[in-house]
Design an enzyme around this catalytic site. Structure first.
Site, mmCIF file in Angstrom:
data_model
loop_
_atom_site.group_PDB
_atom_site.id
_atom_site.type_symbol
_atom_site.label_atom_id
_atom_site.label_comp_id
_atom_site.label_asym_id
_atom_site.label_seq_id
_atom_site.Cartn_x
_atom_site.Cartn_y
_atom_site.Cartn_z
ATOM 1 N N ASP A 54 -3.661 20.727 -13.224
ATOM 2 C CA ASP A 54 -3.985 19.306 -14.274
ATOM 3 C C ASP A 54 -3.158 19.121 -15.591
ATOM 4 O OD1 ASP A 54 -5.064 16.566 -15.905
ATOM 5 O OD2 ASP A 54 -6.701 17.044 -14.353
ATOM 6 N N TYR A 109 -12.510 18.505 -15.375
ATOM 7 C CA TYR A 109 -12.795 17.354 -15.863
ATOM 8 C C TYR A 109 -13.865 17.340 -14.747
ATOM 9 C CZ TYR A 109 -12.965 12.748 -15.813
ATOM 10 O OH TYR A 109 -12.809 11.217 -15.966
ATOM 11 N N ARG A 131 0.916 -0.941 0.489
ATOM 12 C CA ARG A 131 -0.054 -0.378 0.433
ATOM 13 C C ARG A 131 0.387 1.436 0.390
ATOM 14 N NH1 ARG A 131 -2.003 1.683 4.879
ATOM 15 N NH2 ARG A 131 -2.238 -0.149 5.219
HETATM 16 C C1 LIG Z 1 -10.312 12.016 -16.979
HETATM 17 C C2 LIG Z 1 -8.898 12.716 -16.307
HETATM 18 C C3 LIG Z 1 -9.543 12.916 -15.038
HETATM 19 C C4 LIG Z 1 -9.822 11.777 -14.311
HETATM 20 O O1 LIG Z 1 -8.311 10.509 -14.035
HETATM 21 P P1 LIG Z 1 -9.201 8.798 -13.914
HETATM 22 O O2 LIG Z 1 -7.856 7.928 -14.549
HETATM 23 O O3 LIG Z 1 -10.160 8.534 -15.384
HETATM 24 O O4 LIG Z 1 -10.172 9.117 -12.723
HETATM 25 C C5 LIG Z 1 -8.566 14.362 -14.072
HETATM 26 N N1 LIG Z 1 -8.573 14.769 -14.859
HETATM 27 C C6 LIG Z 1 -8.766 14.930 -16.587
HETATM 28 C C7 LIG Z 1 -8.610 16.267 -17.349
HETATM 29 C C8 LIG Z 1 -9.017 13.101 -17.223
HETATM 30 O O5 LIG Z 1 -8.816 13.967 -18.526
#
Ligand SMILES: *Cc1c(COP(=O)(O)O)cnc(C)c1O
Length: 394
Positions: free
Chosen positions: A184, A112, A59
């Site tokens: 992000d 997102y 973990r």
């Molecule tokens: C898909 C996505 C997420 C979330 O990712 P997961 O791996 O599906 O949890 C977050 N930010 C962006 C910009 C995404 O395209």
């Protein structure tokens, strides 16, 4: 002598793997082991308290997972990286590591869909104030930040209308009020954009998308200074959103071709965008590589490529989408993106499926909007495919 620093294509292939290699193998093994054994309890103790390198329990850390973290760390030029079971785990764990009741966060309306849900549903429950500004309105964002906040959360380009935020400008505003900035970087990937170099405190990834690139493994990551990432790692090791070593292997393998894939995807995206823009059944095309895109100049400045994501609205709205989508042969009609296969889907069933039609309208997302993630196919085939499918619209 000046030390030679390899470029991103070379780093994608070579970086981060050495410590995980065993038996002279040239490839990283999948270490499927929940725990790691020690006969010497003093050595065990030193590893457990972090005084000596090694692994204790799956973990917390794992050699295959660590190789994934190290490759991505080197690609983002970060001091530290920690990984997660999914991108959403990376985002939620990172936010909850630092936010507490009474704090205020400033972000964008079109992050997102899952991130948007954290802002609208879960953070307010913890008495955290969330202010979401119109994406791309830099003046509004600066005004809201200047009122004081703990954290500024950015995503650029955004999903699904591919808007761009000027990172250097907003990061500067955040620093003025002592707020952390999270970015992000899923859509841009480290190949096109390095937010840490522009002053961001933390970079977040859904590794599920472009990093892995083959739509066969879920994963996420958070990168930044050792000081911040260690706190996030601690939150994650206790809360348990750990990346699986099998996923880490697939993501590592995918990342070797990251630069090649991104280059081909954005070459295709540019041509698809230009083709759609001149088509009479298409209302509007959103791609930062188009000169008339709202944020083309900002994108040109802070990115080294415009990325593989675009979206477009069909004039015939939802009925047109219903006629068009099934006719595409070289495209998965699916909720993911960033894969080697072209992947398409309406925003209402993909990025913003968690939202109601009213919420989508408020976010400026038409019901007939199609998200298009360009794959690595031959462009002539993608264009022919689109032509045929557009012809199928009444
Ligand atoms: C898909 C996505 C997420 C979330 O990712 P997961 O791996 O599906 O949890 C977050 N930010 C962006 C910009 C995404 O395209």
């Amino acid at each position: 002598m000046k030390q030679h620093t390899p470029k991103d294509g070379t780093k994608s292939v070579w970086s981060g793997e050495k410590a995980a290699l065993v038996h002279g193998a040239s490839q990283v093994p999948v270490v499927n082991s929940v725990a790691f054994t020690y006969d010497d309890i003093d050595e065990w103790y030193e590893v457990a308290i972090g005084k000596r390198a090694g692994h204790i329990y799956g973990r917390n850390t794992n050699p295959t997972v660590q190789a994934f973290e190290e490759k991505l760390r080197i690609l983002e030029n970060a001091e530290a990286c920690t990984s997660f079971s999914t991108g959403m785990a990376a985002i939620s764990n990172s936010l909850l590591t630092f936010l507490k009741p009474g704090d205020r966060i400033v972000s964008l309306k079109d992050t997102y869909g899952g991130t948007n849900k954290i802002f609208s549903e879960f953070l307010p429950r913890l008495n955290i104030e969330v202010t979401l500004v119109n994406t791309g309105d830099h003046d509004e964002m600066e005004e809201e930040i200047a009122k004081g906040c703990t954290l500024v959360y950015l995503e650029t380009p955004t999903n699904p209308t591919v808007k761009i935020t000027d990172l250097a400008r907003i990061i500067k505003a955040a620093k003025k009020v002592g707020a952390l900035t999270f970015v992000d970087n899923t859509f841009a990937t480290p190949i096109n954009q390095k937010p840490l170099a522009l002053g961001a405190d933390l970079v977040l990834h859904s590794a599920t998308k472009f990093l892995g690139g083959h739509a066969d493994a879920l994963g996420g990551a958070a990168l930044g200074s050792k000081r911040l990432v260690e706190q996030i790692y601690h939150y994650r090791e206790i809360n348990g959103a750990t990346m699986d070593p099998n996923a880490a292997y697939l993501l590592l393998r995918g990342m070797k071709t990251l630069k090649l894939r991104v280059e081909q995807q954005q070459k295709n995206a540019q041509q698809v965008a230009e083709f759609l823009k001149n088509h009479d059944k298409v209302q509007e095309v959103y791609y930062p590589g188009l000169e008339d895109h709202l944020h083309h100049e900002i994108a040109k400045q802070q990115m080294t490529g415009f990325g593989g994501m675009l979206s477009f609205a069909l004039k015939g709205e939802l009925d047109a989408v219903r006629a068009f989508l099934p006719k595409l042969k070289f495209a998965n009609k699916a909720a993911n993106l960033g894969a080697v296969e072209t992947t398409v889907g309406p925003a209402r069933t993909t990025s913003h499926v968690e939202n109601t039609p009213e919420e989508r309208a408020a976010l400026g997302i038409p019901e007939g909007l199609v998200r298009y993630s360009a794959g690595i196919e031959d462009i002539s085939d993608l264009i022919e495919d689109l032509k045929g499918a557009l012809d199928a619209i009444e």
